[in-house]
Design a protein around this motif. Structure first.
Motif, short mmCIF file in Angstrom:
data_model
loop_
_atom_site.label_atom_id
_atom_site.label_comp_id
_atom_site.label_asym_id
_atom_site.label_seq_id
_atom_site.Cartn_x
_atom_site.Cartn_y
_atom_site.Cartn_z
N GLN A 103 0.83 -1.20 0.00
CA GLN A 103 0.00 0.00 0.00
C GLN A 103 0.87 1.25 0.00
O GLN A 103 0.57 2.23 -0.70
CB GLN A 103 -0.94 0.01 1.20
N LEU A 104 1.95 1.24 0.76
CA LEU A 104 2.85 2.39 0.80
C LEU A 104 3.53 2.59 -0.57
O LEU A 104 3.69 3.73 -1.02
CB LEU A 104 3.90 2.20 1.89
N LEU A 105 3.90 1.49 -1.22
CA LEU A 105 4.50 1.59 -2.56
C LEU A 105 3.49 2.15 -3.57
O LEU A 105 3.83 3.01 -4.39
CB LEU A 105 5.00 0.24 -3.05
N ARG A 106 2.27 1.66 -3.51
CA ARG A 106 1.24 2.17 -4.42
C ARG A 106 1.03 3.66 -4.22
O ARG A 106 0.87 4.41 -5.18
CB ARG A 106 -0.08 1.42 -4.21
N ALA A 107 1.01 4.10 -2.97
CA ALA A 107 0.82 5.52 -2.68
C ALA A 107 1.98 6.34 -3.23
O ALA A 107 1.78 7.45 -3.75
CB ALA A 107 0.68 5.74 -1.18
N ALA A 108 3.20 5.82 -3.14
CA ALA A 108 4.36 6.54 -3.63
C ALA A 108 4.38 6.64 -5.15
O ALA A 108 4.97 7.56 -5.71
CB ALA A 108 5.64 5.87 -3.14
#
Length: 99
Positions: free
Chosen positions: A83-88
């Motif tokens: 999820q953090l990667l997708r947000a970035a």
């Protein structure tokens, strides 16, 4: 004598440069660079879980082994990391093209 002289450099308008499509390799290189930056910014546990589960294809079991936690916890940490990667990377499409 004019044949020996190099051609003059001519300025291009910025709009012409901005509208020129990037070759596929350049887009992929930018996507890889952005992914590496995003991975580096993840907390240690999430980065380890994502790399173990996804990049090394170990799944939740591989992440659990690397982190020394239960599979259920490793799965949660992996999902959080993704999820953090997708947000970035949310300003890019699946091919690395800006939205």
């Amino acid at each position: 004598m004019a044949e020996d002289r190099p051609s003059r450099v001519r300025a291009m308008p910025p709009l012409e440069v901005d509208n020129h499509p990037l070759p596929q390799d350049a887009r992929e290189a930018e996507l890889v660079r952005r992914l590496e930056v995003a991975l580096a910014e993840l907390p240690d546990a999430e980065r380890t879980a994502v790399v173990s589960a996804i990049a090394y294809a170990g799944g939740s079991v591989g992440a659990a082994m690397e982190l020394g936690v239960e599979i259920v916890d490793a799965d949660a940490i992996t999902r959080n990391g993704l999820q953090l990667l997708r947000a970035a990377l949310d300003d890019l499409d699946a091919h690395g093209t800006p939205l």
